[in-house]
Motif scaffolding. Structure first.
Motif, short mmCIF file in Angstrom:
data_model
loop_
_atom_site.label_atom_id
_atom_site.label_comp_id
_atom_site.label_asym_id
_atom_site.label_seq_id
_atom_site.Cartn_x
_atom_site.Cartn_y
_atom_site.Cartn_z
N THR A 265 45.55 77.91 48.97
CA THR A 265 46.39 79.07 48.66
C THR A 265 46.04 80.19 49.62
OG1 THR A 265 46.52 78.44 46.33
CG2 THR A 265 47.07 80.72 46.90
N SER A 267 46.81 84.01 50.97
CA SER A 267 47.35 85.28 50.47
C SER A 267 47.24 86.38 51.51
CB SER A 267 46.61 85.70 49.19
OG SER A 267 46.70 84.71 48.19
N SER A 326 51.51 81.89 54.53
CA SER A 326 51.14 82.45 53.24
C SER A 326 51.84 81.70 52.11
CB SER A 326 51.50 83.93 53.20
OG SER A 326 51.08 84.52 52.00
N GLY A 327 51.07 81.33 51.11
CA GLY A 327 51.56 80.52 50.00
C GLY A 327 50.66 79.32 49.79
N SER A 328 51.21 78.22 49.30
CA SER A 328 50.45 77.00 49.02
C SER A 328 50.68 75.98 50.11
CB SER A 328 50.84 76.42 47.66
OG SER A 328 50.52 77.33 46.62
N ARG A 329 49.60 75.45 50.68
CA ARG A 329 49.69 74.48 51.77
C ARG A 329 48.78 73.29 51.44
NH1 ARG A 329 54.13 76.02 52.83
NH2 ARG A 329 54.25 78.29 52.87
#
Length: 398
Positions: A265, A267, A326-329
């Motif tokens: 995650t 941010s 940015s976010g979920s990878r």
């Protein structure tokens, strides 16, 4: 120096003068506290004046008044251009002897700006030459900073982390005892001194000096100083990991077996992943694996040939960093499992310094949170029979 300096002067050039005076044993501003090596200040006080007088008297600058004026500046320039910065019999960098010698590396990082809270800042690079093994390294913190400012100090050889984290002692020293054989030199080898930078340190300056190192011939005094870096403040990107899989599974030998996967995650802003180093803490030997592949959201971004002598597989992405928006990878590592029946597999990111994540705006490393990142249970390589083999004699043989 572009101006004369005297009692009461203030500025960065005063700090430079103190650093210059501290290079020589007979003209140190102070042995400890303000003005001492690593704790130089921007104020020309009585201690600085006394040090200038000693320096002038020993180097034939007359009058030895404590005014660092045109004659002193000219003498200092001559010494800086020579091989003996201190002049006379006092040498700042004594001649080195033995199987291995050291020098400032050609790729030593220039003075720059660090960010409070950043990870693994590259503070200095040193090149070791010769043939032998370095068994110990002692560094010295320099700059106007606290001992806690370099919060974790590491030695790296390229993308490979050579040491665990070390702390700066209350005298500004950082000491590493090298595991047997890990730091062998045959020709030349460059190591990097990297450190996390503590939060709340904006406005301080920091650098690292290679004070000494140990080989089979004993301790070699080096006194090689890297550049000084200034620390600023900023809000950096953050990266954390979710559950690591597979966990407690049976892995069948074969190609492209997933051995580590987690959702990271990201941010605040995007980051670049430049390196990932995982260690197998299971019982399977290094030769049980081959052909590692690294994926981000299903797209391959890197490869690694195998596991090194310390059980690590390292993906060096410095020439082509992987973007983590940015976010979920989802980050996944696959490998060929070629042996190791009934042995265990448990790849783990052991240390926040084992992944280079670069803030896309400030271009400094950020610290991965909540490490280690590992599966809760080890996986087992299947030991079941995989088929049959028939051997027949060639009828044409005699």
């Amino acid at each position: 120096w572009s101006r004369s300096l005297k009692l009461g002067s203030r500025g960065a050039d005063v700090k430079d003068l103190q650093m210059f005076l501290n290079m020589c044993a007979d003209s140190k501003v102070a042995n400890s506290g303000a003005g001492s090596p690593g704790l130089e200040t921007t104020y020309f006080g009585p201690a600085t004046k006394a040090a200038v007088i000693k320096w002038q008297a020993a180097r034939g600058v007359s009058p030895a008044s404590g005014l660092f004026g045109p004659l002193s500046r000219a003498k200092a320039a001559d010494l800086q251009a020579s091989t003996n910065v201190c002049g006379g019999s006092v040498v700042v960098n004594p001649p080195q002897s033995g199987p291995v010698t050291a020098m400032i590396a050609a790729n030593n990082p220039a003075s720059g700006t660090l960010v409070a809270g950043q990870a693994t800042a590259n503070l200095a690079n040193f090149t070791f030459s010769g043939t032998g093994t370095v068994t110990g390294v002692t560094l010295k913190r320099i700059g106007v900073s606290a001992d806690a400012t370099p919060s974790n100090v590491y030695l790296f050889d390229g993308a490979m982390r050579l040491t665990d984290a070390a702390s700066v002692s209350n005298n500004g020293s950082v000491t590493f005892s090298m595991p047997s054989g890990i730091f062998s030199v045959n020709g030349s080898r460059t190591i990097s001194v990297k450190s996390d930078i503590a939060t709340g340190t904006s406005g301080q300056t920091v650098g690292m000096m290679l004070e000494s190192f140990t080989t089979s011939s004993g301790v070699v005094n080096a006194n090689l100083s890297g550049n000084i870096h200034t620390i600023a403040s900023a809000t950096l990107a953050t990266v954390s990991a979710g559950t690591v899989t597979p966990s407690g599974a049976t892995l069948n030998p074969g190609s492209n077996v997933t051995v580590w996967q987690s959702t990271l995650t990201v941010s605040n802003r995007d980051v670049w992943m430049k390196r990932l180093s995982l260690r197998n803490v299971g019982s399977a030997p290094a030769n049980a694996f081959a052909n590692f592949k690294l994926f981000v959201n299903g797209v391959q971004v890197g490869t690694a040939s195998g596991v090194d002598m310390n059980g690590y597989v390292t993906f060096d992405l410095s020439s082509a960093p992987a973007s983590l928006v940015s976010g979920s990878r989802v980050v996944r590592v696959d490998a060929d499992i070629v042996s190791g029946s009934s042995r265990t597999v448990q790849f783990s990111l052991r240390n926040a310094a084992d992944i280079d994540l670069v803030d896309s705006s400030f271009m400094v490393n950020v610290t991965a949170s909540s490490t280690p990142w590992a599966a809760s249970s080890a996986n087992t390589i299947s030991g079941a029979s995989g088929g049959s083999l028939t051997i027949e004699k060639d009828v044409t043989s005699t």
